[in-house]
Design a protein around this motif. Sequence first.
Motif, short mmCIF file in Angstrom:
data_model
loop_
_atom_site.label_atom_id
_atom_site.label_comp_id
_atom_site.label_asym_id
_atom_site.label_seq_id
_atom_site.Cartn_x
_atom_site.Cartn_y
_atom_site.Cartn_z
N LEU A 50 11.68 29.85 65.27
CA LEU A 50 13.08 30.03 65.67
C LEU A 50 13.13 30.64 67.06
N PRO A 51 14.19 30.37 67.81
CA PRO A 51 14.35 31.03 69.10
C PRO A 51 14.42 32.54 68.93
N GLU A 52 14.03 33.24 69.97
CA GLU A 52 14.14 34.71 69.94
C GLU A 52 15.63 35.09 69.97
N PRO A 53 16.10 35.85 68.99
CA PRO A 53 17.53 36.19 68.97
C PRO A 53 17.87 37.18 70.07
N ILE A 54 19.04 37.00 70.68
CA ILE A 54 19.49 37.95 71.69
C ILE A 54 20.84 38.53 71.27
N ARG A 55 20.96 39.83 71.42
CA ARG A 55 22.21 40.50 71.08
C ARG A 55 23.21 40.23 72.19
N THR A 56 24.34 39.63 71.84
CA THR A 56 25.35 39.28 72.83
C THR A 56 26.59 40.14 72.63
N GLU A 57 27.42 40.20 73.65
CA GLU A 57 28.63 40.98 73.56
C GLU A 57 29.57 40.36 72.54
N THR A 58 30.40 41.18 71.93
CA THR A 58 31.27 40.69 70.85
C THR A 58 32.25 39.63 71.33
N ASP A 59 32.53 39.60 72.64
CA ASP A 59 33.47 38.59 73.15
C ASP A 59 32.74 37.38 73.73
N ALA A 60 31.43 37.28 73.46
CA ALA A 60 30.65 36.17 74.03
C ALA A 60 31.18 34.81 73.58
N SER A 61 31.79 34.78 72.39
CA SER A 61 32.26 33.50 71.87
C SER A 61 33.55 33.03 72.53
N HIS A 62 34.15 33.85 73.41
CA HIS A 62 35.38 33.45 74.08
C HIS A 62 35.14 32.26 75.01
N ASP A 63 33.95 32.18 75.59
CA ASP A 63 33.56 30.99 76.34
C ASP A 63 32.85 30.09 75.35
N VAL A 64 33.59 29.16 74.76
CA VAL A 64 33.07 28.38 73.64
C VAL A 64 31.86 27.55 74.05
N LEU A 65 31.88 26.98 75.24
CA LEU A 65 30.76 26.16 75.69
C LEU A 65 29.50 27.00 75.83
N LEU A 66 29.63 28.19 76.42
CA LEU A 66 28.49 29.08 76.58
C LEU A 66 28.00 29.55 75.22
N ALA A 67 28.94 29.91 74.34
CA ALA A 67 28.57 30.38 73.00
C ALA A 67 27.80 29.31 72.24
N GLU A 68 28.31 28.08 72.28
CA GLU A 68 27.62 27.00 71.58
C GLU A 68 26.24 26.76 72.16
N SER A 69 26.10 26.87 73.47
CA SER A 69 24.84 26.55 74.12
C SER A 69 23.72 27.53 73.78
N VAL A 70 24.06 28.76 73.36
CA VAL A 70 23.03 29.73 72.98
C VAL A 70 22.95 29.92 71.47
N SER A 71 23.71 29.13 70.72
CA SER A 71 23.65 29.23 69.26
C SER A 71 22.29 28.77 68.77
N MET A 72 21.88 29.27 67.63
CA MET A 72 20.58 28.88 67.07
C MET A 72 20.50 27.37 66.85
N ALA A 73 21.55 26.80 66.31
CA ALA A 73 21.54 25.37 66.02
C ALA A 73 21.32 24.56 67.31
N MET A 74 22.02 24.92 68.39
CA MET A 74 21.87 24.17 69.64
C MET A 74 20.49 24.39 70.25
N LEU A 75 20.00 25.62 70.22
CA LEU A 75 18.68 25.88 70.79
C LEU A 75 17.59 25.11 70.04
N LEU A 76 17.77 24.95 68.74
CA LEU A 76 16.80 24.17 67.96
C LEU A 76 16.88 22.68 68.33
N VAL A 77 18.09 22.20 68.61
CA VAL A 77 18.21 20.81 69.08
C VAL A 77 17.54 20.66 70.45
#
Length: 301
Positions: free
Chosen positions: A90-117
């Motif tokens: 699995l990718p190394e998990p990184i602790r992100t700020e609680t509002d990181a998901s406000h930028d949906v494209l950025l949030a999706e790009s660092v999600s575990m599912a996307m990193l595995l793809v």
Amino acid sequence: MTVGTDSGPKGDVDAFDRLRPLLFTIAYEMLGSAADAEDVLQDSYLRWRDTDPAQVHNVKAYLTQIVTRQSLNHLRTVRRRREEYVGSWLPEPIRTETDASHDVLLAESVSMAMLLVLETLGPTERAVFVLSEVFGHSLVDIAAMVGKSDATVRQIAHRARAHVQARKKRFEPDAETSRAVIGKFLRAAQTGDVQTLMDVLAPDIVQISDGGGKVSAARRPVVGAERVAAYLIGLVRKSLGDMTIEFGTYNALPALLLRGADGEIDTVELIEVEGDRVTGLYAVRNPDKLRTAGLTRTLDR
């Protein structure tokens, strides 16, 4: 690339530090490892320190090119190591700020599912996809960064985009509904309420655990609500008695932090939610991937 109107003096630390969140994000999305991304940034800074400012017309573009090329070199090396990895990687998990998901494209790009793809792409395909789809660079600029012709990069971009679109999961940023679902999920797992747990797990849920052969973890993904429920309840009974549980945000997803009696992070469990069901669980236990798990990372694109 001739990349000095906004450049500082040779070895301009301020310019590099100002762009560090962006550069880290590029390297991390290329490598799926915070430790490897930091190594790339260190190597890139040394190159930047020795750069003649008179040759640099755009600091951001210049540093992006350096980090991209260093990441590509690093990725080609670590991919061989990952082929020999013990159990699921699995990718190394990184602790992100609680509002990181406000930028949906950025949030999706660092999600575990996307990193595995992204792991299923070749190094150059990954670089082209990340730079174009996430960071918005033109294919002409990317061609210069990766040392390929414009026509070749166009073909790579088309192939990589189709590959990712065919495999990526639906992404839903954290919301009130997600927190309610996670609360229900956690209570059911802790109390051994199999039926409630089954109700909150998606039928095709996948639990992936990464121990790296250094700590106990399921070597293969556990698939399906019934099997995942049994696995989780067994885990709670055997292993969680002396651990404390905290909530956090990792890779723009809600997560559970399990700490041992010594206060050290033992596991980061990222939770993927779609609607009112948990659709994916990613448990990172490899201690090498948890060394900086308590550090909040600032991402930027």
